[in-house]
Design a protein around this motif. Structure first.
Motif, mmCIF file in Angstrom:
data_model
loop_
_atom_site.group_PDB
_atom_site.id
_atom_site.type_symbol
_atom_site.label_atom_id
_atom_site.label_comp_id
_atom_site.label_asym_id
_atom_site.label_seq_id
_atom_site.Cartn_x
_atom_site.Cartn_y
_atom_site.Cartn_z
ATOM 1 N N ALA A 103 0.828 -1.200 0.000
ATOM 2 C CA ALA A 103 0.000 0.000 0.000
ATOM 3 C C ALA A 103 0.870 1.261 0.000
ATOM 4 C CB ALA A 103 -0.932 -0.008 1.210
ATOM 5 N N CYS A 104 1.968 1.246 0.734
ATOM 6 C CA CYS A 104 2.876 2.398 0.765
ATOM 7 C C CYS A 104 3.462 2.668 -0.619
ATOM 8 C CB CYS A 104 3.998 2.169 1.769
ATOM 9 S SG CYS A 104 3.479 2.279 3.492
ATOM 10 N N SER A 105 3.862 1.603 -1.327
ATOM 11 C CA SER A 105 4.406 1.774 -2.669
ATOM 12 C C SER A 105 3.345 2.342 -3.611
ATOM 13 C CB SER A 105 4.925 0.434 -3.200
ATOM 14 O OG SER A 105 5.527 0.579 -4.470
ATOM 15 N N ALA A 106 2.106 1.839 -3.511
ATOM 16 C CA ALA A 106 1.028 2.341 -4.360
ATOM 17 C C ALA A 106 0.719 3.804 -4.049
ATOM 18 C CB ALA A 106 -0.221 1.483 -4.173
ATOM 19 N N LEU A 107 0.736 4.173 -2.781
ATOM 20 C CA LEU A 107 0.490 5.563 -2.406
ATOM 21 C C LEU A 107 1.592 6.478 -2.916
ATOM 22 C CD1 LEU A 107 -0.807 5.080 1.248
ATOM 23 C CD2 LEU A 107 -2.124 5.907 -0.726
ATOM 24 N N GLN A 228 10.745 -7.639 -0.272
ATOM 25 C CA GLN A 228 11.080 -8.939 -0.848
ATOM 26 C C GLN A 228 11.257 -10.004 0.227
ATOM 27 O OE1 GLN A 228 14.204 -9.184 -3.916
ATOM 28 N NE2 GLN A 228 14.887 -11.087 -2.972
ATOM 29 N N SER A 229 11.888 -9.656 1.343
ATOM 30 C CA SER A 229 12.092 -10.647 2.396
ATOM 31 C C SER A 229 10.755 -11.199 2.886
ATOM 32 C CB SER A 229 12.861 -10.026 3.566
ATOM 33 O OG SER A 229 14.163 -9.644 3.170
ATOM 34 N N ARG A 230 9.766 -10.344 3.035
ATOM 35 C CA ARG A 230 8.461 -10.800 3.503
ATOM 36 C C ARG A 230 7.734 -11.598 2.418
ATOM 37 N NH1 ARG A 230 10.229 -6.774 6.370
ATOM 38 N NH2 ARG A 230 9.569 -6.550 8.549
ATOM 39 N N LEU A 231 7.879 -11.178 1.162
ATOM 40 C CA LEU A 231 7.273 -11.940 0.079
ATOM 41 C C LEU A 231 7.898 -13.328 -0.031
ATOM 42 C CD1 LEU A 231 6.982 -9.160 -2.660
ATOM 43 C CD2 LEU A 231 5.089 -10.317 -1.499
ATOM 44 N N GLU A 232 9.183 -13.427 0.238
ATOM 45 C CA GLU A 232 9.825 -14.743 0.239
ATOM 46 C C GLU A 232 9.271 -15.619 1.353
ATOM 47 O OE1 GLU A 232 14.094 -15.147 -0.288
ATOM 48 O OE2 GLU A 232 14.212 -13.053 -0.943
ATOM 49 N N VAL A 233 9.013 -15.023 2.516
ATOM 50 C CA VAL A 233 8.419 -15.780 3.607
ATOM 51 C C VAL A 233 7.046 -16.303 3.210
ATOM 52 C CG1 VAL A 233 7.449 -15.575 5.926
ATOM 53 C CG2 VAL A 233 9.695 -14.615 5.435
ATOM 54 N N LEU A 234 6.268 -15.464 2.530
ATOM 55 C CA LEU A 234 4.895 -15.828 2.189
ATOM 56 C C LEU A 234 4.816 -16.794 1.023
ATOM 57 C CD1 LEU A 234 3.184 -12.328 2.518
ATOM 58 C CD2 LEU A 234 2.950 -14.255 4.077
ATOM 59 N N PHE A 235 5.656 -16.588 -0.011
ATOM 60 C CA PHE A 235 5.459 -17.307 -1.267
ATOM 61 C C PHE A 235 6.671 -18.088 -1.761
ATOM 62 C CE2 PHE A 235 2.694 -13.438 -1.652
ATOM 63 C CZ PHE A 235 1.501 -14.095 -1.421
ATOM 64 N N GLY A 236 7.824 -17.937 -1.130
ATOM 65 C CA GLY A 236 9.009 -18.636 -1.606
ATOM 66 C C GLY A 236 9.999 -17.688 -2.264
ATOM 67 N N ARG A 237 11.212 -18.226 -2.498
ATOM 68 C CA ARG A 237 12.327 -17.400 -2.941
ATOM 69 C C ARG A 237 12.055 -16.693 -4.275
ATOM 70 N NH1 ARG A 237 18.123 -17.478 -2.284
ATOM 71 N NH2 ARG A 237 17.856 -19.098 -0.732
ATOM 72 N N TRP A 238 11.811 -17.452 -5.345
ATOM 73 C CA TRP A 238 11.692 -16.822 -6.660
ATOM 74 C C TRP A 238 10.407 -16.031 -6.807
ATOM 75 C CZ3 TRP A 238 14.932 -15.257 -10.078
ATOM 76 C CH2 TRP A 238 16.196 -15.836 -10.141
ATOM 77 N N ALA A 239 9.356 -16.463 -6.138
ATOM 78 C CA ALA A 239 8.142 -15.658 -6.149
ATOM 79 C C ALA A 239 8.399 -14.305 -5.511
ATOM 80 C CB ALA A 239 7.021 -16.390 -5.410
ATOM 81 N N GLY A 240 9.148 -14.292 -4.412
ATOM 82 C CA GLY A 240 9.491 -13.017 -3.775
ATOM 83 C C GLY A 240 10.326 -12.127 -4.662
ATOM 84 N N ILE A 241 11.291 -12.720 -5.373
ATOM 85 C CA ILE A 241 12.134 -11.946 -6.286
ATOM 86 C C ILE A 241 11.303 -11.332 -7.404
ATOM 87 C CG2 ILE A 241 14.012 -12.112 -7.970
ATOM 88 C CD1 ILE A 241 15.234 -14.313 -6.218
ATOM 89 N N VAL A 242 10.462 -12.147 -8.036
ATOM 90 C CA VAL A 242 9.679 -11.685 -9.183
ATOM 91 C C VAL A 242 8.660 -10.631 -8.767
ATOM 92 C CG1 VAL A 242 7.975 -12.392 -10.900
ATOM 93 C CG2 VAL A 242 10.023 -13.779 -10.530
ATOM 94 N N LEU A 243 7.937 -10.888 -7.693
ATOM 95 C CA LEU A 243 6.900 -9.946 -7.264
ATOM 96 C C LEU A 243 7.502 -8.611 -6.836
ATOM 97 C CD1 LEU A 243 4.539 -12.319 -5.259
ATOM 98 C CD2 LEU A 243 4.056 -11.192 -7.432
ATOM 99 N N SER A 244 8.585 -8.641 -6.078
ATOM 100 C CA SER A 244 9.201 -7.382 -5.652
ATOM 101 C C SER A 244 9.764 -6.619 -6.851
ATOM 102 C CB SER A 244 10.299 -7.649 -4.619
ATOM 103 O OG SER A 244 11.345 -8.444 -5.158
ATOM 104 N N ALA A 245 10.277 -7.349 -7.866
ATOM 105 C CA ALA A 245 10.787 -6.681 -9.067
ATOM 106 C C ALA A 245 9.661 -5.978 -9.818
ATOM 107 C CB ALA A 245 11.484 -7.695 -9.981
ATOM 108 N N LEU A 246 8.487 -6.598 -9.881
ATOM 109 C CA LEU A 246 7.351 -5.981 -10.574
ATOM 110 C C LEU A 246 6.837 -4.763 -9.804
ATOM 111 C CD1 LEU A 246 5.413 -9.141 -11.796
ATOM 112 C CD2 LEU A 246 6.717 -7.517 -13.196
ATOM 113 N N VAL A 247 6.786 -4.859 -8.488
ATOM 114 C CA VAL A 247 6.366 -3.701 -7.688
ATOM 115 C C VAL A 247 7.398 -2.582 -7.817
ATOM 116 C CG1 VAL A 247 5.786 -2.896 -5.370
ATOM 117 C CG2 VAL A 247 5.108 -5.180 -6.090
ATOM 118 N N PHE A 248 8.671 -2.942 -7.785
ATOM 119 C CA PHE A 248 9.749 -1.968 -7.985
ATOM 120 C C PHE A 248 9.622 -1.288 -9.342
ATOM 121 C CE2 PHE A 248 14.160 -1.333 -9.609
ATOM 122 C CZ PHE A 248 14.560 -0.324 -8.751
ATOM 123 N N ALA A 249 9.294 -2.053 -10.377
ATOM 124 C CA ALA A 249 9.128 -1.476 -11.707
ATOM 125 C C ALA A 249 7.961 -0.504 -11.742
ATOM 126 C CB ALA A 249 8.922 -2.591 -12.732
#
Length: 313
Positions: A103-107, A228-249
């Motif tokens: 939400a912070c990133s979207a804001l 990314q660290s929290r996304l990795e906890v929730l979904f796994g290593r590569w899912a965290g990498i990919v999702l955080s990269a898309l949010v970063f983009a």
């Protein structure tokens, strides 16, 4: 109280399923973005808003591919984050913190767009670092403090993931050096700006300092260490990498979207900043060394201006 067998089983199987689905979906998003740019004839882009000239896409994506291969080739690989932590890390729900960070990133993106509509380009550029500090630092810290029963800002990277041995934490330095050479000093790198294209020396130093603190440091803390660290906890290593990269983009769509069409602007930032985010994220996931990320991000943004500054000094 011990976790129930059902909860423990869900903690193991949930991230495993997501770890297969999200990376595949992410690859499809990156491929679709690149294909959209090629089919519409937009085969050049700028890596950074600070650069002075577009580059062919292959010169932007090639160094990322080489960097990923180099990171992959240098051991070790730190253990995956424990999926059981998704049930609560020291009594704090990781999922709620993750949603708060998203939400912070979207804001922040919304604040950029609003400033661009209300203010002129020059005024909006002055507001940009302030809104970044508010939404990517102040608000997340307040939220995480409120949500933590112990009232401390911990945990840091040690609680959210095991680190490799001290020496191996710098194993990714080879990838960082090669990537910076390819993006800044190689024959296909863009020519550095001339003195006529830059503001006065003092202004350039101030802008570089602010950019380093709000981009190279703050963005890596927010999108890699926290998100990314929290996304990795929730979904796994590569899912965290990919999702955080898309949010970063997506965070770059207002500042780096130069085409003027929302769909194509999103395709540009996913292809350029998103693929760079994959490299940043893989470095973080493999070595848990934030200094590597700051060096890579800061060097990409500012290394080409160093000769000018030294000469002017």
């Amino acid at each position: 109280m011990a976790d129930s067998p059902e909860a423990a089983r869900h903690a193991r199987t949930g991230p495993a399923r997501a770890g297969r689905i999200w990376p595949a979906g992410g690859v499809a998003v990156f491929a679709a973005a690149l294909l959209a740019l090629v089919l519409t004839g937009h085969t050049e882009a700028e890596r950074s808003a600070d650069e002075y000239g577009a580059q062919p896409l292959w010169t932007l994506l090639g160094p990322v591919a080489v960097g990923l291969l180099l990171v992959r080739s240098v051991p070790p690989r730190v253990p995956d984050l424990d999926p059981a932590l998704r049930l609560g890390l020291h009594g704090r729900p990781v999922g709620r913190e993750t949603l708060g960070l998203l939400a912070c990133s979207a804001l922040f993106v919304a604040a950029q767009a609003s400033a661009g509509l209300v203010l002129g380009d020059e005024e909006a550029s002055l507001v940009y670092p302030l809104t970044k500090v508010v939404f990517l630092l102040v608000v997340p810290l307040v939220l995480m403090r409120l949500w933590r029963p112990d009232r401390r800002l911990a945990p840091g990277p040690t609680a959210l993931g095991a680190r490799p041995g001290r020496g191996w934490r710098w194993g990714g330095l080879v990838a960082v050096v090669v990537y910076l050479w390819a993006t800044v000093f190689s024959p296909w790198a863009p020519a550095p700006p001339t003195a006529e294209q830059l503001p006065p020396y003092a202004v350039t130093v101030v802008v570089m300092t602010v950019t380093f603190l709000t981009a190279s440091v703050l963005e890596e803390f927010f999108y890699r260490l926290w998100l990314q660290s929290r996304l990795e906890v929730l979904f796994g290593r590569w899912a965290g990498i990919v999702l955080s990269a898309l949010v970063f983009a997506s965070m770059h769509v207002v500042s780096h979207g130069a085409i003027g069409h929302l769909g194509l602007d999103l395709a540009v930032v996913v292809t350029v900043q998103g693929t760079a985010g994959l490299l940043f994220g893989y470095l973080w996931s493999r070595y848990r060394n934030l200094w590597l990320l700051i060096l890579l991000h800061g060097g990409t943004n500012a290394l080409g201006l160093v000769p000018f500054l030294l000469g002017a000094a």
